[in-house]
Write an enzyme that holds these catalytic residues in place. Structure first.
Site, PDB file in Angstrom:
ATOM      1  N   GLY A   1       0.851  -1.190   0.000  1.00  0.00           N
ATOM      2  CA  GLY A   1       0.000   0.000   0.000  1.00  0.00           C
ATOM      3  C   GLY A   1       0.876   1.225   0.000  1.00  0.00           C
ATOM      4  O   GLY A   1       2.074   1.137   0.299  1.00  0.00           O
TER       5      GLY A   1
ATOM      6  N   CYS B   1       5.181  -6.341   1.761  1.00  0.00           N
ATOM      7  CA  CYS B   1       5.575  -4.932   1.756  1.00  0.00           C
ATOM      8  C   CYS B   1       4.831  -4.164   2.864  1.00  0.00           C
ATOM      9  O   CYS B   1       5.062  -4.426   4.033  1.00  0.00           O
ATOM     10  CB  CYS B   1       5.361  -4.324   0.367  1.00  0.00           C
ATOM     11  SG  CYS B   1       6.231  -2.765   0.186  1.00  0.00           S
ATOM     12  N   TYR B   2       3.905  -3.276   2.497  1.00  0.00           N
ATOM     13  CA  TYR B   2       3.162  -2.555   3.539  1.00  0.00           C
ATOM     14  C   TYR B   2       2.508  -3.531   4.510  1.00  0.00           C
ATOM     15  O   TYR B   2       2.497  -3.312   5.733  1.00  0.00           O
ATOM     16  CB  TYR B   2       2.088  -1.678   2.886  1.00  0.00           C
ATOM     17  CG  TYR B   2       1.282  -0.864   3.876  1.00  0.00           C
ATOM     18  CD1 TYR B   2       1.747   0.352   4.336  1.00  0.00           C
ATOM     19  CD2 TYR B   2       0.058  -1.328   4.358  1.00  0.00           C
ATOM     20  CE1 TYR B   2       1.027   1.092   5.251  1.00  0.00           C
ATOM     21  CE2 TYR B   2      -0.680  -0.593   5.269  1.00  0.00           C
ATOM     22  CZ  TYR B   2      -0.192   0.624   5.716  1.00  0.00           C
ATOM     23  OH  TYR B   2      -0.919   1.354   6.621  1.00  0.00           O
TER      24      TYR B   2
ATOM     25  N   HIS C   1       8.290  -7.822  -3.245  1.00  0.00           N
ATOM     26  CA  HIS C   1       7.034  -8.180  -3.934  1.00  0.00           C
ATOM     27  C   HIS C   1       7.173  -9.516  -4.664  1.00  0.00           C
ATOM     28  O   HIS C   1       7.605  -9.550  -5.808  1.00  0.00           O
ATOM     29  CB  HIS C   1       6.655  -7.083  -4.931  1.00  0.00           C
ATOM     30  CG  HIS C   1       6.206  -5.824  -4.265  1.00  0.00           C
ATOM     31  ND1 HIS C   1       4.918  -5.633  -3.831  1.00  0.00           N
ATOM     32  CD2 HIS C   1       6.893  -4.709  -3.911  1.00  0.00           C
ATOM     33  CE1 HIS C   1       4.816  -4.448  -3.260  1.00  0.00           C
ATOM     34  NE2 HIS C   1       5.996  -3.867  -3.293  1.00  0.00           N
TER      35      HIS C   1
ATOM     36  N   GLY D   1     -15.011 -10.373 -28.690  1.00  0.00           N
ATOM     37  CA  GLY D   1     -13.908 -10.349 -27.734  1.00  0.00           C
ATOM     38  C   GLY D   1     -13.938 -11.602 -26.872  1.00  0.00           C
ATOM     39  O   GLY D   1     -14.910 -12.365 -26.906  1.00  0.00           O
ATOM     40  N   VAL D   2     -12.861 -11.800 -26.112  1.00  0.00           N
ATOM     41  CA  VAL D   2     -12.738 -13.033 -25.337  1.00  0.00           C
ATOM     42  C   VAL D   2     -13.884 -13.171 -24.327  1.00  0.00           C
ATOM     43  O   VAL D   2     -14.529 -14.222 -24.248  1.00  0.00           O
ATOM     44  CB  VAL D   2     -11.399 -13.047 -24.544  1.00  0.00           C
ATOM     45  CG1 VAL D   2     -11.187 -14.396 -23.894  1.00  0.00           C
ATOM     46  CG2 VAL D   2     -10.244 -12.692 -25.455  1.00  0.00           C
TER      47      VAL D   2
ATOM     48  N   SER E   1     -16.984 -11.740 -23.949  1.00  0.00           N
ATOM     49  CA  SER E   1     -18.364 -11.980 -24.378  1.00  0.00           C
ATOM     50  C   SER E   1     -18.466 -13.320 -25.102  1.00  0.00           C
ATOM     51  O   SER E   1     -19.484 -14.002 -25.023  1.00  0.00           O
ATOM     52  CB  SER E   1     -18.906 -10.828 -25.226  1.00  0.00           C
ATOM     53  OG  SER E   1     -18.261 -10.743 -26.460  1.00  0.00           O
TER      54      SER E   1
ATOM     55  N   LYS F   1      -8.646 -12.599 -16.329  1.00  0.00           N
ATOM     56  CA  LYS F   1      -8.604 -12.786 -17.785  1.00  0.00           C
ATOM     57  C   LYS F   1      -7.971 -14.121 -18.190  1.00  0.00           C
ATOM     58  O   LYS F   1      -8.473 -14.816 -19.073  1.00  0.00           O
ATOM     59  CB  LYS F   1      -7.804 -11.628 -18.395  1.00  0.00           C
ATOM     60  CG  LYS F   1      -7.971 -11.488 -19.877  1.00  0.00           C
ATOM     61  CD  LYS F   1      -9.227 -10.716 -20.155  1.00  0.00           C
ATOM     62  CE  LYS F   1      -9.468 -10.429 -21.600  1.00  0.00           C
ATOM     63  NZ  LYS F   1     -10.582  -9.505 -21.763  1.00  0.00           N
TER      64      LYS F   1
END
Ligand code: XMP
Length: 524
Positions: free
Chosen positions: A55, A82-83, A169, A225-226, A228, A370
């Protein structure tokens, strides 16, 4: 069946969705929640593990994002990143201070591989650091399990309590062993077996859709598109002919794309559904004639799209369900899930609900990232070409033609773009054939656009005064920032030669080397 769950608590860092994606890559289902979420809600979710993200704040400052101290005493392993690691130390009695300088970038790290978190990882490896503050004193009960030159406590653990903190990270690709670290946490420390699998999700999802929809009528706006496409096929498998897909060809698609979508979803394709293709090219070109302002173009395309869709929806009459291809990042970014409320002004099929007479919205991909949507697409047998389609903006080539849009400019950009994509695919596949790996220059998104500039050239003995095509190819993780792809010179040369030779109306080819920022990925 309920999946094992890991919760990612979002403190507003930039990589938070990546954390969740990495967990899912370990076949463990996870969801993102804001740090403001009540502890009782978290307890009721019954997670097998909790990850606190990075953050932007300093945990010792007044009003900094925090969480209930109970979180560390639920008997559930917690990993702070991290944070998140600093906050855990700060709240449990350690000390976090401002470092004399920011540690940023790839950093050598030395790991104590006897810790379960780092099991199976080499002792010396690289990590991605990005912090101003550091843990100057560990909290009671914690020991240090990683160090860097600048960071005396780059990772800490309290094994008895199941509490872990990592200053760097692990979720970004610049930490090569990061996924293994996250896997160690969720699989070994939290004891998840890895029951989140896309084949099971797909089967389960179709079953649930069938139950929910019963004999209802379903309408889907299909863009090709992927998202729909995958949503449409899930619905088609669940309820077949009860589903109608409307595909609006606005004349701003890539070369042959309209026909490709029709080949898959139309009557000749493999799926059981009603497919309506609306060839509305001329309507869009008329509306766009002479319009040069990018936002105005976007609005016109969006509004006209809705008008065309509305006319079709009226013909169909009332439906029970309207399909939306919402995916998990949309849920998180709209502020419903995590903390990072980045709301895009992008046009897709936004605004559709108002123009359709329907009872409920159905969002079969709402829980998926995705890459998971793509896996479901492959499970469903959707052609790879469609499943791995590059991101393509809702307003299509309308925003890849700088200035006013005409049918002639659309033709130019379609042809140039097809050549560019064909040559990149060819070069990448040759590279893979000889080396067995993806080329390092492989862009995440690439396309041709048309500048509004005409310039003087020479063809044979003739003077020409033609358009300049702009080639854009970028490498990016999240499309928020991007680097120009370092395409091989030979490849660019071939593309240029083919475009100026084959596409009438073009005499110049420019390669856009601009990063985002300052430029956006699209030209408008
Ligand atoms: P920019 O141009 O904002 O693009 O750097 C970032 C990513 O978003 C895509 N993009 C859009 N996608 N509707 C979309 O669905 C839009 O209106 C839109 N505009 C840009 C762009 O292709 C890139 O992947």
């Amino acid at each position: 069946m309920k999946n094992e769950l890991v919760i990612v608590i979002d403190f507003g860092g930039q990589y938070n969705q990546l954390v969740a994606r990495r967990v899912r890559e370990c076949n463990v289902y996870c969801e993102i929640y804001s740090y403001r979420t009540e502890i009782s809600v978290i307890r009721d979710l019954d997670p097998k593990g909790i990850i606190l993200t990075g953050g932007p704040a300093s945990c010792y400052e007044e009003g900094a994002a925090s969480c209930s101290g109970e979180l560390f005493h639920l008997g559930v392993p917690v990993l702070g990143l991290c944070y998140g690691a600093q906050l855990m130390q700060h709240m449990l009695g350690g000390k976090v201070e401002r470092a004399s300088s920011r540690e940023y970038g790839k950093t050598k790290v030395h790991l104590d591989t006897s810790s379960g978190l780092f099991a199976g990882i080499p002792e010396d490896t690289t990590c991605w650091m990005s912090h101003f503050d550091y843990i100057s004193k560990t909290a009671p009960g914690f020991s240090v399990i990683a160090t860097t030159d600048h960071c005396p406590a780059a990772a800490v653990e309290n094994k008895e309590e199941g509490l872990y903190g990592i200053q760097f990270h692990p979720e970004v690709l610049h930490t090569p062993e990061g996924t293994k670290m996250i896997s160690n946490f969720v699989r070994k420390i939290c004891g998840c077996t890895g029951d989140w699998r896309m084949d099971e999700f797909t089967k389960d999802c179709i079953e649930k859709l069938r139950e929910r929809i019963g004999s209802g009528k379903v309408l889907c706006a299909l863009s090709g598109g992927v998202d729909s496409s995958v949503a449409a096929v899930l619905l088609s498998k669940a309820v077949g002919q009860q589903l109608t897909c409307v595909f609006v060809d606005h004349g701003l698609l890539r070369k042959d794309e309209g026909d490709e979508v029709e080949a898959v979803f139309g009557p000749e394709g493999p799926y059981d559904l009603n497919f309506i293709r609306v060839n509305a090219q001329d309507r869009f070109y008329v509306k766009l004639a002479g319009v040069t302002e990018p936002e105005e173009k976007r609005k016109i395309i969006g509004a006209e799209f809705i008008r065309v869709f509305e006319e079709e929806a009226k013909k169909i009459g009332a439906v029970d369900y309207l399909v939306q291809g919402t995916i998990y990042p949309d849920v998180v970014e709209s502020g419903l899930g995590g903390e990072s409320a980045v709301i895009k002004s992008h046009h897709n099929v936004g605004g559709l609900p108002d123009c359709v007479n329907f009872r409920e919205i159905v969002e079969p991909l709402r829980l998926l990232f995705k890459d998971e949507v793509r896996k479901v697409g492959l499970e469903l047998g959707i052609p790879e070409k469609l499943v791995f389609r590059q991101p393509f903006p809702g307003p299509g080539l309308g925003i890849r033609i700088v200035g006013d849009v005409t049918a002639e400019k659309v033709r130019i950009v379609q042809e140039a773009d097809a050549i560019f994509r064909e040559e990149i695919a060819k070069a990448a596949s040759e590279f893979r054939d000889t080396t067995g790996k993806d080329p390092s220059w492989m862009p995440d998104q690439y396309f041709a656009a048309l500048s509004n500039m005409r310039s003087v050239g020479v063809m044979g003995d003739e003077r020409t005064y033609d358009y300049a095509v702009v080639l854009r190819a970028v490498c990016t993780i999240d499309f928020m920032t991007a680097e120009p792809a370092q395409l091989p010179w030979e490849l660019l040369r071939t593309v240029m030669t083919r475009i100026v030779g084959e596409v009438r109306g073009v005499n110049r080819c420019l390669y856009d080397v601009t990063t985002k920022p300052s430029a956006t990925i699209e030209l408008e």
